[in-house]
Design an enzyme around this catalytic site. Structure first.
Site, PDB file in Angstrom:
ATOM      1  N   LYS B 332       0.819  -1.219   0.000  1.00 49.69           N
ATOM      2  CA  LYS B 332       0.000   0.000   0.000  1.00 49.69           C
ATOM      3  C   LYS B 332       0.843   1.254   0.000  1.00 49.69           C
ATOM      4  CE  LYS B 332      -3.856  -2.129   2.359  1.00 49.69           C
ATOM      5  NZ  LYS B 332      -4.646  -2.160   3.598  1.00 49.69           N
ATOM      6  N   CYS B 333       1.943   1.187  -0.653  1.00 49.69           N
ATOM      7  CA  CYS B 333       2.895   2.296  -0.610  1.00 49.69           C
ATOM      8  C   CYS B 333       2.794   3.101  -1.892  1.00 49.69           C
ATOM      9  CB  CYS B 333       4.298   1.729  -0.462  1.00 49.69           C
ATOM     10  SG  CYS B 333       5.613   2.946  -0.526  1.00 49.69           S
ATOM     11  N   GLY B 334       3.230   4.349  -1.812  1.00 48.16           N
ATOM     12  CA  GLY B 334       3.278   5.174  -3.009  1.00 48.16           C
ATOM     13  C   GLY B 334       4.212   4.592  -4.049  1.00 48.16           C
ATOM     14  N   PHE B 335       5.157   3.798  -3.581  1.00 43.34           N
ATOM     15  CA  PHE B 335       6.107   3.205  -4.514  1.00 43.34           C
ATOM     16  C   PHE B 335       5.653   1.824  -5.009  1.00 43.34           C
ATOM     17  CE2 PHE B 335       8.853   6.559  -4.224  1.00 43.34           C
ATOM     18  CZ  PHE B 335       9.362   6.819  -2.958  1.00 43.34           C
ATOM     19  N   THR B 336       4.489   1.341  -4.517  1.00 44.79           N
ATOM     20  CA  THR B 336       4.047  -0.009  -4.870  1.00 44.79           C
ATOM     21  C   THR B 336       4.019  -0.262  -6.382  1.00 44.79           C
ATOM     22  OG1 THR B 336       2.799  -0.059  -2.823  1.00 44.79           O
ATOM     23  CG2 THR B 336       2.231  -1.728  -4.448  1.00 44.79           C
TER      24      THR B 336
END
Ligand SMILES: [Zn+2]
Lengths: 661, 456
Positions: B332-336
């Site tokens: 659930k990360c911005g970098f996912t």
């Protein structure tokens, strides 16, 4: 108390010429050539003191006087081009409220004839046409001998924000030099006047006083929350508006040279009594712990001056210790009111507040009672007063600790004065007999205060303490409530000294003042060297005392010594000095050297050898710029220096240990 | 009781370390004498064989000082320069001496000796200098905050004059209570430093802080007792000695002798302080921590193993001979979205020998909260991930997965070892040696150059 005040007030009202009546003092002390009646109102918002004034001046000379001259001191704060600011190099401020001035609104004579058209500002000292501190009024009719010139003014004085003796800071007010004040008319023969004329100087940065002794009836109206102190005796205090927010205080002062007052809501008021004098102290509430030291300083001053100069005649004296916001008013003298200079939490061993208090108190005598001309002879005012101040401090607070009395370090007040003179680079570029504004290169303070005090100590060293006191007592007896000049003071010195010592110092003491007051030289006497050499074989002419010893002695010839002591005078000033010579057989000889030649050798022959030589063994010639070369010994005592260095080492050890982690 | 025990041990050690105390005393005296003695010669040459010294029997006389005339300014300025120099050199020397003293005060089989003292002083000098300067600056700063600021506020806002001064006096007492805390920090830092081979001042300071607060209840009383004794002792001695005025040579000698004995005692007191803090530190040993204790000995990635998302323990041996990219991932990360790029990279280079290993981690803002099954599903459905994924690990802290401890110890990031966020990438060459670390923001496609280089 109140009743008495009412009665006196009534007397005031009834007697038109109230100046004739005696309220404060039993009898007039001066000839009261001038009189002022002022009704003034302080506006704490606009920082103005406005009101009306009735004043007169009596022509007691035999001259026909065409004009009147008055000081308008407050105009010195009108611009940065005034003489005061030209001299100080600053400016009264940047906002209009910073500046100060005095405006005359109406001006009439006793008959109501307008005089405004006859006024003009003049600059007798420096021709500065931007300076408006001296007002000349060309009289419609010249004042004949015996005439009384009545003047009526309405004036408005705006106080300056930078307190330079006078001014305001927030709700603190010190109001001095605030009303039009007469100069002194000097007939021919008075002081230095060759012909009759007004002596009315502009307001300079370093001096302020020369005035006739006067009676003042002053009413001050201001908001009730202000605590007021003044140079007068409070006659009446009344709320003067229906809302109870304004009060009017009525003061009376007699035979003083200026009337000043202060107002600030933050003062705490304390009173005390010294003999006939009621002492009032105005001090910020935070400094209550210092009340005791202020009172005792004033009492010390009163006691010492009474004994060694003359009585303090007034029954009232107000001491003001201004708050920090009014620090610019600190250390200022107005005879019956003066300001000390202090701060909260000054340690017990540091006598700065006492020193200022004693000094400013002393001006009640030197300037107040003995009303010399501070503009022209500041030494006679500040210098003589500093001499007395230093004596009081060292007398009451310890001979070697009159200014600082800490176990680690003690400083005497007189040594502080001498140091200020000795350490000044420009100590011999100007004489001690200059107008206050002529002390170039920032020498005014050092010359007028410290150099004068130091040569007065030197005079005392020559003629003795008791004779010195007698000089001041005689000066007081002769000149109290008059206007002495330096030559009058010297006249008193000559009279007292020749009465006591005859011709011992010459026909008079003028030689002393010629060198110290009018000259610029320095004093330095020096032991150059001494030595004792064996005499072998036949001896020539031997002085009597020693030749007796020579004949009587069973010593061989080669145990006889000729001792030579070589003294020098590197300084220009010539003084008689004592020379003490000590021999190894514990003989001590005291010689006197007139000090005139540039060098002097003494010879002694005998079995004894010289151990040490001291010029001025009592350190009485305090003007000598180098005490160290006044003596020489075979065995110098290194202990004090070692002790000093050891203490520095100890201190540094602990200090480093303390500041490192 | 730790308090009295440590004070006792400190006192004993300080006495035992008398040689070091003596060195500290002697060198301080030597330095001061170096400046003071020329001053003495100068004064003596001015006074010559004059008898004006009789005016000095009760101490310094301004009348005599005035004799120096207009030269006095020169004398005063050179004297104050000398004092400044003494303070500077004295401060520096004290750093050295403290290093020596701390070194011989620590628990050791070796007997405290001069050699050990000098060696300790020299080897710790730089580190101690930093510790001292930083601590002193902190004390000055705190002093300013505690005394200066309230005093200025009181002084400017209050109608009552002298309020600033009174406030300053009040808060000076507060500072006196806080000062021992900083002394503790500095002492702990230095006591710790001398037990370490590698000299790291800031790490030592960090230890000083943590030890001070961890053992506050025993440390603070010890220090405040020592602090009060030292200050009172110094003040009493100075007051008595500087206020005494012996007039004979013998008297002055006696004064100096007494002062030197007392100053020696003052240095002993300092040794007591250092020794007490050192023994307190030894009584409260530090807990092993991630940074200082774990020593990574493994030589290559292949010595580790990890559990796959499916729960199978797998040795990294399977990667031998391949270029490996290790990534800590989150769902659930911005970098996912980088999953997509990683998969593309994997597809492009897997034939040529690239392996990507994904390690889900929930240590950054809770962005990987799911179960193994959820993670596996998410990767497959959303991004079609086909490279090996492992089960959730921790990457920072004591419980970090050994693989990450190893990688971090070999490759530092921009601002330290710690992994800052999801999708930090470690590139390992075909011999199992980590070669490069990429920040989370580095897009997978930007890794191409480095990967190609390793694949060649
Ligand atoms: Zn004065």
């Amino acid at each position: 108390m109140m009743k008495k005040n009412l009665i006196t007030l009534l007397v005031c009202l009834v007697t038109a010429a109230s100046v004739k009546s005696q309220i404060v003092l039993k009898e007039p002390l001066s000839d009261r050539q001038t009189y002022y009646k002022i009704d003034a109102r302080l506006d704490p918002v606009l920082k103005t003191v406005s009101g009306s004034m009735e004043a007169y001046w009596v022509n007691k000379s035999s001259d026909v006087v065409p004009d009147i001259r008055m000081h308008m001191y407050m105009n010195a704060f009108r611009s940065n081009k005034s003489t005061l600011y030209n001299e100080s190099g600053g400016s009264p401020g940047s906002k209009k409220s910073d500046f100060g001035w005095i405006d005359i609104k109406t001006f009439t004579d006793r008959n109501g004839a307008d005089l405004i058209g006859r006024m003009q500002f003049i600059s007798p000292d420096d021709g500065n046409n931007q300076d408006q501190t001296v007002l000349q009024i060309l009289l419609p009719k010249p004042a004949l001998p015996g005439d009384t010139i009545f003047l009526k003014f309405k004036f408005e004085t705006k106080l300056p924000s930078t307190i330079r003796r006078t001014g305001f800071n927030d709700d603190f007010f010190f109001v001095g030099q605030w009303f039009p004040k007469f100069g002194v008319y000097e007939p021919a023969g008075m002081r230095f006047a060759a012909i009759g004329g007004w002596n009315c100087h502009q307001f300079h940065v370093n001096s302020e006083f020369y005035s006739n002794h006067s009676v003042y009836d002053v009413k001050i109206t201001l908001p009730v929350e202000y605590v007021v102190g003044s140079g007068g005796l409070l006659m009446n205090e009344a709320v003067s508006d229906s809302a109870g927010k304004i009060k009017t205080l009525t003061y009376r002062a007699e035979d003083i040279v200026d009337f000043a007052w202060t107002a600030w809501p933050g003062y705490a008021v304390f009173t005390d009594q010294w003999k006939h004098v009621k002492l009032t102290l105005l001090i910020p509430k935070e400094r209550i712990s210092q009340v005791g030291r202020q009172f005792s300083a004033v009492k010390n001053g009163l006691e010492y001056f009474t004994e060694n100069v003359g009585p303090y005649p007034w029954p009232h004296l107000t001491v003001v210790d201004p708050p920090l916001i009014g620090a610019g008013a600190g250390g200022m003298e107005y005879t019956t009111i003066f300001t000390s200079a202090s701060a909260p939490n000054i340690p017990d061993y540091f006598y700065q507040p006492e020193m200022v208090t004693v000094h400013e108190f002393g001006h009640a005598y030197f300037m107040g009672i003995l009303a010399s001309n501070e503009f022209e002879e500041p030494w006679l005012d500040e210098g003589v007063n500093s001499f007395l101040e230093e004596r009081v401090m060292d007398h009451y607070y310890g001979p070697e600790a009159g200014i600082l009395n800490h176990p680690w370090l003690k400083i005497s007040d007189k040594s502080l004065g001498r140091a200020a003179y000795l350490l000044a680079g420009s100590r011999n570029i100007v004489s001690n007999a200059e107008n206050s504004w002529n002390y170039v290169h920032g020498t005014y303070g050092m010359m007028s205060y410290q150099k004068t005090a130091t040569w007065l100590y030197t005079l005392m060293g020559l003629i003795g303490e008791e004779t010195t006191n007698e000089v001041f007592r005689e000066y007081y007896r002769k000149w109290a409530f008059k206007h002495p000049s330096g030559k009058d003071f010297i006249g008193v010195v000559n009279e007292v000294v020749t009465k006591k010592y005859g011709n011992r110092f010459g026909p008079d003491m003028n030689w002393f003042f010629d060198q110290f007051l009018y000259g610029t030289g320095i004093v330095d006497y020096k032991v150059d060297r001494f030595f004792s050499a064996k005499i072998s074989g036949f001896t020539g002419v031997i002085n009597d005392a020693d030749s007796m010893a020579f004949k009587a002695s069973k010593y061989k010839e080669d145990t006889i010594y000729k001792s030579t002591v070589q003294l020098e005078r590197p300084g220009d000033i010539i003084l008689p000095v004592d020379v003490m010579i000590h021999f190894d057989n514990n003989d001590t000889i005291l010689e006197t050297w007139d000090g005139k030649a540039r060098f002097k050798d003494f010879f002694y022959t005998g079995t004894r050898k010289v151990d040490w030589v001291k010029i001025d063994p009592g350190y009485k010639i305090r003007m000598d710029v180098n005490f160290a070369n006044n003596s020489m010994t075979k065995e110098p005592d290194g202990v004090p220096v070692r002790r000093f260095i050891d203490k520095i080492i100890i201190f540094m050890q602990f200090f480093i240990s303390f500041i490192t982690l | 009781m730790k308090i009295f025990e440590s004070l006792k041990i400190g006192a004993i050690r300080s006495v035992k370390a008398w040689k070091g105390v003596l060195i500290m005393y002697s060198l301080t005296l030597f330095l001061i004498a170096l400046i003071a003695l020329p001053v003495k010669t100068g004064i003596k040459s001015v006074l010559g064989s004059s008898m004006v010294t009789e005016l000095l029997s009760k101490g310094i006389s301004l009348d005599v000082i005035s004799d120096f005339g207009t030269n006095l300014n020169t004398i005063i300025s050179s004297l104050s320069f000398g004092l400044f120099l003494i303070l500077l050199l004295g401060g520096l020397m004290n750093v050295f001496l403290a290093g020596g003293l701390f070194s011989i005060l620590k628990q050791s089989e070796k007997k405290p000796s001069a050699a050990l003292f000098f060696e300790g002083g020299a080897s710790n000098f730089l580190s101690f200098l930093i510790i001292t300067v930083v601590s002193s600056l902190m004390i000055l700063f705190i002093g300013f905050i505690i005394i200066g600021v309230p005093a200025m506020i009181a002084g400017s806002s209050s109608q009552s004059e002298g309020a600033g001064f009174r406030t300053a006096r009040l808060f000076a007492m507060v500072l006196a209570l806080i000062l021992p805390v900083f002394l503790l920090v500095a002492d702990y830092a230095r006591a710790w430093q001398v037990t370490r081979e590698r000299k790291k001042a800031f790490k030592a300071l960090g230890f000083g802080f943590s030890q001070t607060f961890r053992t506050f209840l025993s440390s603070y009383p010890v220090m405040i007792i020592l602090f009060i004794i030292q200050v009172l002792f110094g003040w009493m001695v100075l007051n008595k000695l500087l206020g005494s005025y012996p007039v004979t040579g013998g008297g002055v000698f006696l004064m100096f002798l007494i002062s030197q004995i007392l100053f020696f005692v003052k240095v002993l007191l300092r040794g007591w302080r250092y020794g007490s803090v050192t023994s307190l530190m030894e009584m409260n040993p530090e807990k092993p921590s991630d940074n200082s204790k774990v020593i990574v000995t493994e030589k290559s990635l292949y010595q580790f193993s990890a559990r796959t998302l499916q729960g199978i323990e797998t040795s990294m041996e399977i990667c031998r001979g391949k270029v490996v990219l290790v990534v800590n991932t989150a769902s659930k990360c911005g970098f996912t979205p980088q999953y997509e790029g990683l998969e593309k990279l994997y597809q492009t280079y897997k034939e040529r020998g690239l392996v990507i290993l994904g390690f889900p981690c929930n240590q950054f803002a809770n962005q990987e909260p799911g179960t193994e099954a959820e993670i596996a599903e998410g990767c497959l459905i959303n991004y079609g991930v086909s490279f090996p994924m492992f089960s959730k690990v921790e990457v920072n802290g004591n419980n970090a997965d050994p693989i990450f401890k190893y990688l971090k110890s070999r490759l530092h990031g921009f601002t330290g070892k710690r992994i800052k966020w999801n999708f930090t990438k470690f590139l390992i060459d075909a011999n199992g040696i980590p070669v490069k670390r990429f920040s989370p923001a580095t897009k997978p496609e930007n890794l191409v150059k480095d990967i190609e280089k390793l694949l060649r």
